[in-house]
Design a protein around this motif. Structure first.
Motif, short mmCIF file in Angstrom:
data_model
loop_
_atom_site.label_atom_id
_atom_site.label_comp_id
_atom_site.label_asym_id
_atom_site.label_seq_id
_atom_site.Cartn_x
_atom_site.Cartn_y
_atom_site.Cartn_z
N GLY A 41 0.81 -1.22 0.00
CA GLY A 41 0.00 0.00 0.00
C GLY A 41 0.84 1.27 0.00
N ARG A 42 2.02 1.20 0.63
CA ARG A 42 2.91 2.35 0.60
C ARG A 42 3.34 2.68 -0.83
N SER A 43 3.62 1.65 -1.63
CA SER A 43 3.99 1.88 -3.04
C SER A 43 2.83 2.49 -3.82
N HIS A 44 1.60 2.10 -3.49
CA HIS A 44 0.44 2.71 -4.15
C HIS A 44 0.41 4.21 -3.87
N ILE A 45 0.74 4.58 -2.64
CA ILE A 45 0.76 6.00 -2.30
C ILE A 45 1.87 6.72 -3.07
N VAL A 46 3.08 6.19 -2.99
CA VAL A 46 4.25 6.85 -3.57
C VAL A 46 4.14 6.95 -5.08
N GLU A 47 3.82 5.83 -5.74
CA GLU A 47 3.83 5.78 -7.20
C GLU A 47 2.48 6.11 -7.82
N GLY A 48 1.40 5.79 -7.10
CA GLY A 48 0.08 5.90 -7.72
C GLY A 48 -0.67 7.17 -7.40
N TYR A 49 -0.67 7.57 -6.12
CA TYR A 49 -1.52 8.68 -5.71
C TYR A 49 -0.78 10.01 -5.58
N LEU A 50 0.42 10.00 -5.04
CA LEU A 50 1.15 11.27 -4.91
C LEU A 50 1.44 11.93 -6.26
N PRO A 51 1.81 11.17 -7.32
CA PRO A 51 2.02 11.83 -8.61
C PRO A 51 0.74 12.42 -9.20
N HIS A 52 -0.41 12.06 -8.64
CA HIS A 52 -1.70 12.57 -9.11
C HIS A 52 -2.43 13.26 -7.95
N SER A 53 -1.71 14.14 -7.26
CA SER A 53 -2.29 14.80 -6.09
C SER A 53 -3.46 15.72 -6.46
N ASP A 54 -3.59 16.05 -7.75
CA ASP A 54 -4.73 16.83 -8.20
C ASP A 54 -5.94 15.95 -8.51
N LYS A 55 -5.76 14.64 -8.39
CA LYS A 55 -6.83 13.70 -8.73
C LYS A 55 -7.25 12.82 -7.56
N PHE A 56 -6.31 12.52 -6.66
CA PHE A 56 -6.59 11.62 -5.53
C PHE A 56 -6.07 12.23 -4.24
N LYS A 57 -6.73 11.88 -3.15
CA LYS A 57 -6.24 12.24 -1.82
C LYS A 57 -6.42 11.02 -0.91
N VAL A 58 -5.31 10.53 -0.38
CA VAL A 58 -5.38 9.42 0.57
C VAL A 58 -5.76 10.01 1.93
N VAL A 59 -6.97 9.68 2.39
CA VAL A 59 -7.50 10.29 3.60
C VAL A 59 -7.46 9.35 4.80
N ALA A 60 -7.22 8.05 4.54
CA ALA A 60 -7.21 7.10 5.66
C ALA A 60 -6.36 5.90 5.30
N ILE A 61 -5.77 5.30 6.32
CA ILE A 61 -5.05 4.05 6.16
C ILE A 61 -5.53 3.07 7.22
N CYS A 62 -5.42 1.79 6.88
CA CYS A 62 -5.91 0.73 7.77
C CYS A 62 -4.91 -0.41 7.76
N ASP A 63 -4.54 -0.89 8.95
CA ASP A 63 -3.61 -2.01 9.05
C ASP A 63 -3.71 -2.58 10.45
N LEU A 64 -3.60 -3.90 10.57
CA LEU A 64 -3.60 -4.52 11.89
C LEU A 64 -2.26 -4.33 12.59
N ASN A 65 -1.22 -4.06 11.81
CA ASN A 65 0.11 -3.76 12.36
C ASN A 65 0.17 -2.26 12.62
N GLU A 66 -0.08 -1.88 13.85
CA GLU A 66 -0.20 -0.46 14.17
C GLU A 66 1.12 0.28 14.05
N GLN A 67 2.22 -0.42 14.28
CA GLN A 67 3.53 0.22 14.14
C GLN A 67 3.81 0.57 12.68
N ARG A 68 3.53 -0.37 11.79
CA ARG A 68 3.72 -0.10 10.36
C ARG A 68 2.76 0.99 9.89
N MET A 69 1.53 0.95 10.36
CA MET A 69 0.54 1.96 9.98
C MET A 69 0.99 3.34 10.45
#
Length: 365
Positions: A22-50
Motif C-alpha cells: 500500500g505504501r507503493s500505491h501512495i508513492v507511485e500511484g496517488y502522490l504523482p496525481h495529487s490533483d486527482k486523488f487524496k489518501v485520507v485514511a489508512i488501515c492495518d492490523l500492524n499499528e507500528q507499520r501503519m
C-alpha cells in the motif's frame, strides 16, 4: 458504467487497506496525481507499520477497522493491499458498501471466487480495478501500439521468464508460503505479472501443459514452474519461473512475422524501456517509426494505471484493468495447476466442470 456522480475534475478520496505494498500505491500511484486523488485514511492490523506510513505521508486518520472505512460515505475508493487470502471477502464487502475498489494481485484464489466477484459487480454502484501495474511503461506500450496497428503480423512464438530470488527470510512473514493465506507460489504472487503482460500483447491461451514443484524453499507452495502454451492465435509460448535465480530478471521475448520484441530485464519494471524492437526489414522499420514517432513518455507501474483509473471515473477513458483481465490471468494459473496434477494438456476456457475451478489447491491425482 457506474460513476460517483462527482464532477470530472473532482479529487477522489482513497483509503489504503494494508500498508505494505500500500505504501507503493501512495508513492507511485496517488502522490504523482495529487490533483486527482487524496489518501485520507489508512488501515492495518500492524499499528507500528501503519503509524510509520501515516507519519511519512501526513495521513492523520488511521484505523484497524475495515468496517469503519466501509461505513464512511466520504471515502470514494477502497484500495485493498492485504494478504491474498482475504481479498475475496474484502472486495465483495467494499462493492456492497458502494465503493470503488482497487485490489492488488492476486485478485483471489479460484475461478469460482472471481466469478462471485463478477456477479457482485453487476449490481454494485462502484467498480473494481485489479492491479496489473507492469502493463505500463514506454517499452510495453510501444509494443502494444505496434501490434494493435497490425504491423507485427502473424505471431509465431514467445518465451516468458520470471527468474527471481526469494530466501527463507522472505517466508518468515507468517502468511507467506502457505496455501491458505498466500493462495499459491511463484505462479500466483510473482510470475502473474509477466503472464498478464504476455496475454496483453499476444492474446489468450487455448491449451496449457504445465509442471510445478517446490525446490528452493521449505514452503507449502510452488517456487518453480514451467508451462507450454498454445495461444488462440496459433502461437507457441514457453513460460519458466523460479525463485532460486542468483540474478533476478524478468524477460519477455515475442516473435512475430515482421517484428521481434524483447523486454528490458529489470525484475520489477519490465514494462520500461529499453525494449528491443527488431524490424524484419526497412519497410517495417519505417512503419514502426510512423506509429511511434510522436511518442509521449508513459510513466511505469502504478503512476499510469492510477492516472487512467481517474480518467475512467471521470468518463474520459475505459477502465484500464478489468476483472475479466484478472480472471484470464488466474485461469492460466488454474490450468497450469490442473495440468501439473493430472499430467494432461488442459483446454481453455476453464469452467465449473474443472476439478480446480472451485479451489485450485484441491488435488486431482
Amino acid at each position: 458504467m457506474a460513476m460517483t456522480g462527482k464532477s470530472d475534475m473532482s479529487i477522489r478520496t482513497v483509503a489504503i487497506v494494508g500498508c505494505g505494498i500500500g505504501r507503493s500505491h501512495i508513492v507511485e500511484g496517488y502522490l504523482p496525481h495529487s490533483d486527482k486523488f487524496k489518501v485520507v485514511a489508512i488501515c492495518d492490523l500492524n499499528e507500528q507499520r501503519m503509524a510509520a506510513v501515516g507519519d511519512e505521508f501526513g495521513i492523520e486518520r488511521r484505523t484497524t477497522s475495515f468496517a469503519e472505512l466501509l461505513a464512511d460515505d466520504t471515502i470514494d475508493i477502497i484500495d485493498i493491499c492485504t494478504p491474498p487470502g482475504i481479498h475475496l471477502e474484502q472486495v465483495v464487502a467494499a462493492l456492497a458498501a458502494g465503493k470503488h475498489v482497487v485490489c492488488e494481485k492476486p485478485l483471489t484464489g479460484s475461478l469460482a471466487a472471481v466469478d462471485t466477484i463478477m456477479a457482485a459487480e453487476k449490481t454494485a454502484k462502484g467498480v473494481l480495478m485489479p492491479i496489473f501495474q507492469y502493463r505500463y511503461g514506454d517499452g510495453i506500450q510501444k509494443a502494444k501500439r505496434i501490434i494493435d496497428a497490425g504491423i507485427a503480423g502473424k505471431p509465431y512464438t514467445a518465451s516468458v521468464e520470471t527468474f527471481w530470488l526469494r530466501k527463507p527470510e522472505y517466508y518468515a512473514v507468517p502468511w507467506r508460503g502457505k496455501w491458505a493465506t498466500e493462495l499459491g507460489g511463484v505462479l500466483v504472487t510473482h510470475a502473474l505479472h509477466l503472464h498478464d503482460m504476455l496475454m496483453h500483447l499476444m492474446g489468450p491461451a487455448a491449451r496449457v501443459f504445465g509442471r510445478v514443484a517446490t525446490r528452493v524453499n521449505d514452503i507449502e507452495v510452488e517456487d518453480c514452474a514451467s508451462a507450454s502454451l498454445l495461444m488462440e492465435n496459433g502461437a507457441f509460448v514457453s513460460l519458466s519461473c523460479t525463485l532460486g535465480s542468483q540474478e533476478q530478471i524478468s524477460r519477455l521475448r515475442l516473435h512475430f512475422e515482421n517484428v521481434t520484441f524483447e523486454s528490458s530485464h529489470e525484475p520489477y519494471t519490465p514494462g520500461k524501456d529499453p525494449w528491443k524492437i527488431i524490424a524484419a526489414n526497412d519497410d517495417v522499420r519505417e512503419q514502426i517509426d510512423k506509429v511511434v514517432g510522436d511518442w509521449k513518455p508513459v510513466a511505469p507501474r502504478f503512476t499510469t494505471q492510477m492516472g487512467q483509473f481517474h480518467a475512467f471515473l471521470s468518463g474520459h477513458a475505459p477502465l484500464p484493468v478489468t476483472t475479466k483481465d484478472a480472471r484470464r490471468a488466474l485461469e492460466l494459473v488454474t490450468a497450469i495447476y490442473q495440468s501439473s496434477d493430472s499430467g494432461a494438456d488442459v483446454p481453455l476456457p476453464v469452467g465449473p466442470d474443472s476439478p480446480k475451478y472451485a479451489d485450485w489447491r484441491a488435488r486431482t491425482k
